[in-house]
Scaffold this motif. Sequence first.
Motif, mmCIF file in Angstrom:
data_model
loop_
_atom_site.group_PDB
_atom_site.id
_atom_site.type_symbol
_atom_site.label_atom_id
_atom_site.label_comp_id
_atom_site.label_asym_id
_atom_site.label_seq_id
_atom_site.Cartn_x
_atom_site.Cartn_y
_atom_site.Cartn_z
ATOM 1 N N PHE A 1 61.154 39.904 48.600
ATOM 2 C CA PHE A 1 60.487 38.604 48.572
ATOM 3 C C PHE A 1 59.442 38.652 47.469
ATOM 4 O O PHE A 1 58.864 39.709 47.214
ATOM 5 N N PRO A 2 59.180 37.525 46.809
ATOM 6 C CA PRO A 2 58.176 37.519 45.735
ATOM 7 C C PRO A 2 56.808 37.985 46.234
ATOM 8 O O PRO A 2 56.379 37.611 47.327
ATOM 9 N N ARG A 3 56.162 38.790 45.438
ATOM 10 C CA ARG A 3 54.850 39.320 45.802
ATOM 11 C C ARG A 3 53.773 38.242 45.679
ATOM 12 O O ARG A 3 53.895 37.320 44.882
ATOM 13 N N SER A 4 52.738 38.419 46.460
ATOM 14 C CA SER A 4 51.625 37.473 46.432
ATOM 15 C C SER A 4 50.685 37.795 45.268
ATOM 16 O O SER A 4 50.746 38.863 44.675
ATOM 17 N N VAL A 5 49.814 36.845 44.979
ATOM 18 C CA VAL A 5 48.804 36.971 43.939
ATOM 19 C C VAL A 5 47.445 36.909 44.631
ATOM 20 O O VAL A 5 47.197 35.996 45.440
ATOM 21 N N LYS A 6 46.599 37.857 44.356
ATOM 22 C CA LYS A 6 45.260 37.846 44.948
ATOM 23 C C LYS A 6 44.414 36.794 44.222
ATOM 24 O O LYS A 6 44.269 36.851 43.008
ATOM 25 N N ILE A 7 43.875 35.849 44.977
ATOM 26 C CA ILE A 7 43.081 34.778 44.370
ATOM 27 C C ILE A 7 41.618 34.814 44.814
ATOM 28 O O ILE A 7 40.822 33.983 44.406
ATOM 29 N N GLY A 8 41.286 35.762 45.645
ATOM 30 C CA GLY A 8 39.912 35.914 46.118
ATOM 31 C C GLY A 8 39.798 37.206 46.896
ATOM 32 O O GLY A 8 40.778 37.946 47.041
ATOM 33 N N ILE A 9 38.621 37.464 47.426
ATOM 34 C CA ILE A 9 38.397 38.702 48.166
ATOM 35 C C ILE A 9 39.340 38.801 49.360
ATOM 36 O O ILE A 9 39.929 39.844 49.608
ATOM 37 N N ARG A 10 39.503 37.707 50.091
ATOM 38 C CA ARG A 10 40.369 37.709 51.266
ATOM 39 C C ARG A 10 41.388 36.578 51.207
ATOM 40 O O ARG A 10 41.747 36.018 52.248
ATOM 41 N N ALA A 11 41.856 36.265 50.023
ATOM 42 C CA ALA A 11 42.784 35.149 49.879
ATOM 43 C C ALA A 11 43.928 35.524 48.952
ATOM 44 O O ALA A 11 43.726 36.176 47.930
ATOM 45 N N ILE A 12 45.128 35.104 49.336
ATOM 46 C CA ILE A 12 46.307 35.299 48.505
ATOM 47 C C ILE A 12 47.036 33.975 48.360
ATOM 48 O O ILE A 12 46.811 33.039 49.126
ATOM 49 N N ALA A 13 47.910 33.930 47.389
ATOM 50 C CA ALA A 13 48.775 32.775 47.191
ATOM 51 C C ALA A 13 50.071 33.297 46.586
ATOM 52 O O ALA A 13 50.189 34.472 46.239
ATOM 53 N N PHE A 14 51.036 32.419 46.469
ATOM 54 C CA PHE A 14 52.323 32.756 45.881
ATOM 55 C C PHE A 14 52.596 31.801 44.729
ATOM 56 O O PHE A 14 52.152 30.658 44.747
ATOM 57 N N ILE A 15 53.327 32.279 43.740
ATOM 58 C CA ILE A 15 53.694 31.424 42.611
ATOM 59 C C ILE A 15 54.850 30.536 43.066
ATOM 60 O O ILE A 15 55.898 31.023 43.486
#
Length: 65
Positions: free
Chosen positions: A31-45
Amino acid sequence: MSQNLIRLPEVQRRTGYSKAWIYRLISQNRFPRSVKIGIRAIAFIESEIDEWITQRITESRGEAA
């Protein structure tokens, strides 16, 4: 290609998978890996998620990739 980021609840909605199952697939490199967008936050492209969904549809229909 879209470079929008989407959060985990949207990924769950689009795939129908639980958070635990998504993380299991990520750990198996399926599965596509997540992107770290903050200290405790992730998102996906978004485009990677859309491509992953399209590949699953193609595979389920028995079509060549």
